[in-house]
Write a protein that holds these residues in place. Structure first.
Motif, PDB file in Angstrom:
ATOM      1  N   ILE A 328       0.863  -1.174   0.000  1.00  0.00           N
ATOM      2  CA  ILE A 328       0.000   0.000   0.000  1.00  0.00           C
ATOM      3  C   ILE A 328       0.901   1.225   0.000  1.00  0.00           C
ATOM      4  CG2 ILE A 328      -1.757   1.309   1.252  1.00  0.00           C
ATOM      5  CD1 ILE A 328      -2.726  -1.284   2.450  1.00  0.00           C
ATOM      6  N   MET A 329       0.890   1.957  -1.087  1.00  0.00           N
ATOM      7  CA  MET A 329       1.754   3.125  -1.219  1.00  0.00           C
ATOM      8  C   MET A 329       0.977   4.386  -0.864  1.00  0.00           C
ATOM      9  SD  MET A 329       3.646   1.887  -4.675  1.00  0.00           S
ATOM     10  CE  MET A 329       2.169   1.000  -5.142  1.00  0.00           C
ATOM     11  N   LEU A 330       1.386   5.047   0.193  1.00  0.00           N
ATOM     12  CA  LEU A 330       0.736   6.274   0.627  1.00  0.00           C
ATOM     13  C   LEU A 330       1.280   7.436  -0.214  1.00  0.00           C
ATOM     14  CD1 LEU A 330       0.730   5.822   4.511  1.00  0.00           C
ATOM     15  CD2 LEU A 330      -1.097   5.319   2.883  1.00  0.00           C
ATOM     16  N   ILE A 331       0.659   7.630  -1.346  1.00  0.00           N
ATOM     17  CA  ILE A 331       1.112   8.650  -2.295  1.00  0.00           C
ATOM     18  C   ILE A 331       1.080  10.037  -1.649  1.00  0.00           C
ATOM     19  CG2 ILE A 331       0.607   9.740  -4.512  1.00  0.00           C
ATOM     20  CD1 ILE A 331       1.741   6.851  -4.596  1.00  0.00           C
ATOM     21  N   ALA A 332       0.068  10.300  -0.854  1.00  0.00           N
ATOM     22  CA  ALA A 332      -0.043  11.604  -0.202  1.00  0.00           C
ATOM     23  C   ALA A 332       1.132  11.849   0.742  1.00  0.00           C
ATOM     24  CB  ALA A 332      -1.360  11.708   0.559  1.00  0.00           C
ATOM     25  N   ALA A 333       1.616  10.804   1.401  1.00  0.00           N
ATOM     26  CA  ALA A 333       2.789  10.942   2.265  1.00  0.00           C
ATOM     27  C   ALA A 333       4.048  11.132   1.428  1.00  0.00           C
ATOM     28  CB  ALA A 333       2.929   9.708   3.157  1.00  0.00           C
ATOM     29  N   ALA A 334       4.176  10.376   0.340  1.00  0.00           N
ATOM     30  CA  ALA A 334       5.335  10.495  -0.539  1.00  0.00           C
ATOM     31  C   ALA A 334       5.440  11.887  -1.143  1.00  0.00           C
ATOM     32  CB  ALA A 334       5.259   9.449  -1.646  1.00  0.00           C
ATOM     33  N   ASN A 335       4.296  12.480  -1.451  1.00  0.00           N
ATOM     34  CA  ASN A 335       4.281  13.827  -2.034  1.00  0.00           C
ATOM     35  C   ASN A 335       4.711  14.908  -1.045  1.00  0.00           C
ATOM     36  OD1 ASN A 335       3.506  13.000  -4.554  1.00  0.00           O
ATOM     37  ND2 ASN A 335       1.357  13.592  -4.333  1.00  0.00           N
ATOM     38  N   HIS A 336       4.829  14.549   0.230  1.00  0.00           N
ATOM     39  CA  HIS A 336       5.307  15.477   1.260  1.00  0.00           C
ATOM     40  C   HIS A 336       6.672  15.057   1.802  1.00  0.00           C
ATOM     41  CE1 HIS A 336       1.627  18.032   2.446  1.00  0.00           C
ATOM     42  NE2 HIS A 336       1.337  17.450   1.291  1.00  0.00           N
ATOM     43  N   ASP A 337       7.364  14.200   1.067  1.00  0.00           N
ATOM     44  CA  ASP A 337       8.668  13.709   1.522  1.00  0.00           C
ATOM     45  C   ASP A 337       9.680  14.859   1.508  1.00  0.00           C
ATOM     46  OD1 ASP A 337      11.140  12.472   1.873  1.00  0.00           O
ATOM     47  OD2 ASP A 337      10.516  10.669   0.795  1.00  0.00           O
ATOM     48  N   PRO A 338      10.237  15.250   2.666  1.00  0.00           N
ATOM     49  CA  PRO A 338      11.149  16.400   2.723  1.00  0.00           C
ATOM     50  C   PRO A 338      12.488  16.137   2.039  1.00  0.00           C
ATOM     51  CG  PRO A 338      11.043  15.327   4.859  1.00  0.00           C
ATOM     52  CD  PRO A 338       9.990  14.679   4.006  1.00  0.00           C
TER      53      PRO A 338
END
Length: 420
Positions: A328-338
């Motif tokens: 399960i890839m949390l795209i929304a989290a990846a898009n906020h990867d610092p």
């Protein structure tokens, strides 16, 4: 807007599914991302949240969307019927969303022409007319809800016209679509409120299937200039499209063709209402809309997670995803990867388009050009015509969905809706 969350532990997946997180899930996403790739107990389910991990799996040759590659969980699991809910079983014949090559390739090829950039550009006058008509109706009523009055009517009208679906049937279609979109959500055994009624889902699926059976039957005798007629012609010419695939493809296009775009328009409008200097720029510089949409797709994507099943072992730093495992890839989290995005919690339309909102690889969103154009036109017409819009609820109430995340309603006050 802030939300207090605890670091991920055994119950973090239940926290993720908790409707209380919908208004602002990003602090929880950050904690999950800091924790790194996580296996849910002894289950064959892995949660990924970094940009690198998600992008790697999306592009990986062993990453599949076909449920038949999934292993069967043994023993108790915090994920209830997860593989089934993501598999497309309700639709009978799987749509291209749940097929790998070569079946996915041939189905996508048949549909892709309708969403090519040149075709989408030809739709711009009609999309603009629909957006303006929606704002005209709101002006007549003296009130505006961005979701109900603009974000929903625009994409549902466009996809209905593309498929040759009578717009008079829209209320029933919306009911089916709202229910069936829930099958894309993982379901936790510890969060009972997240469980859709199975009987209701089956009934909605059967009714939608019957509806398209009747629509196809009529379309075979009344050929029109629409996507449905083109797909029927492909089927009748033996171009590798069966009748069941035709029905499944129509259902997918109807649901996916508007559900995600509703959220994209709503999420973008909400971001602009929170960042009014960008709204002011858009009011006088319509070309700014493209940058705003790309940043909205990163900042608050309409699709929050994407699942894949490993056909073979996929090795990532810190974890091996074994054959049969569900990632399960949390795209929304990846898009906020610092590590990829500087100051990721800031809405900054100057960033570009490195986001993962439309996925990557062979399953990159087919409707991306249309979604981008619909959203750009909708927010441009909103910025140009709605004077001094102000939120009446902040945060607004959110839909129950996790996978397809967006506000249920965004009522605003305003000084005037400028006539065309």
């Amino acid at each position: 807007m802030t939300t207090t969350t605890r670091a991920p532990g055994p119950g973090f997946f239940a926290q993720l599914l908790d409707p209380a997180q919908r208004a602002d899930p990003y602090p929880l996403y950050a904690r999950i991302r800091e924790h790194g790739p996580t296996r849910l107990g002894e289950t064959p389910v892995v949660v990924l949240s970094s940009y690198h991990d998600c992008a790697t799996v999306l592009r990986h040759r062993a990453a599949s969307v076909d449920r038949h590659h999934a292993s069967i969980p043994l023993g108790p699991t915090p994920v209830h019927d997860l593989a089934g809910s993501l598999s497309g079983e309700l639709t009978g014949t799987a749509s291209m969303l749940f097929l790998d090559a070569p079946d996915h390739t041939r189905l996508r090829r048949l549909v892709a022409k309708a969403f090519a950039p040149a075709v989408v550009r030809g739709l711009e006058p009609r999309i603009t007319a629909i957006a303006d008509a929606a704002l005209d109706r709101a002006a007549e009523h003296g009130q505006l809800d961005i979701v109900t009055d603009l974000a929903y009517p625009l994409p549902i009208t466009v996809i209905c016209e593309l498929l040759g679906v009578p717009l008079a049937d829209e209320p029933q279609i919306r009911q089916w679509s709202t229910l069936l979109a829930r099958t894309l959500d993982p379901v936790s055994a510890t969060v009972t409120g997240s469980r859709p009624d199975p009987a209701e889902l089956v009934r909605a699926n059967n009714e939608l299937h019957d509806y398209f059976e009747q629509l196809v039957r009529r379309a075979r005798t009344q050929t029109g200039d629409n996507l449905l007629s083109a797909l029927i012609a492909a089927e009748e010419s033996g171009d590798a499209l069966t009748h069941d695939e035709l029905i499944a493809t129509c259902a997918l296009l109807l649901i996916a063709g508007h559900e995600t775009t509703v959220n994209l328009i709503a999420n973008t409008a909400l971001a602009l209402l929170h960042h009014r200097h960008h709204l002011a720029i858009l009011r006088t510089v319509p070309a700014f809309a493209e940058s705003v949409i790309e940043e909205s797709l990163r900042y608050d994507p309409p699709v929050q997670l994407i699942p894949r099943i490993a056909r073979d072992t996929i090795r990532l730093p810190g974890i091996d995803i074994a054959a049969g495992d569900l990632a399960i890839m949390l795209i929304a989290a990846a898009n906020h990867d610092p590590t990829v995005f500087t100051d990721p919690t800031r809405f900054n339309p100057a960033r570009g388009d490195r986001h993962l909102a439309f996925g990557l690889g062979q399953h990159f969103c087919l409707g991306a050009p249309l979604a981008r154009r619909e959203a750009a036109i909708a927010i441009t017409r909103f910025a140009r015509r709605v004077v001094n819009p102000r939120l009446t609820d902040d945060p607004p109430p959110y839909r129950d969905h996790l996978t397809l995340r967006g506000p249920a309603t965004i009522p605003v006050t305003y000084s005037e809706i400028i006539p065309i």
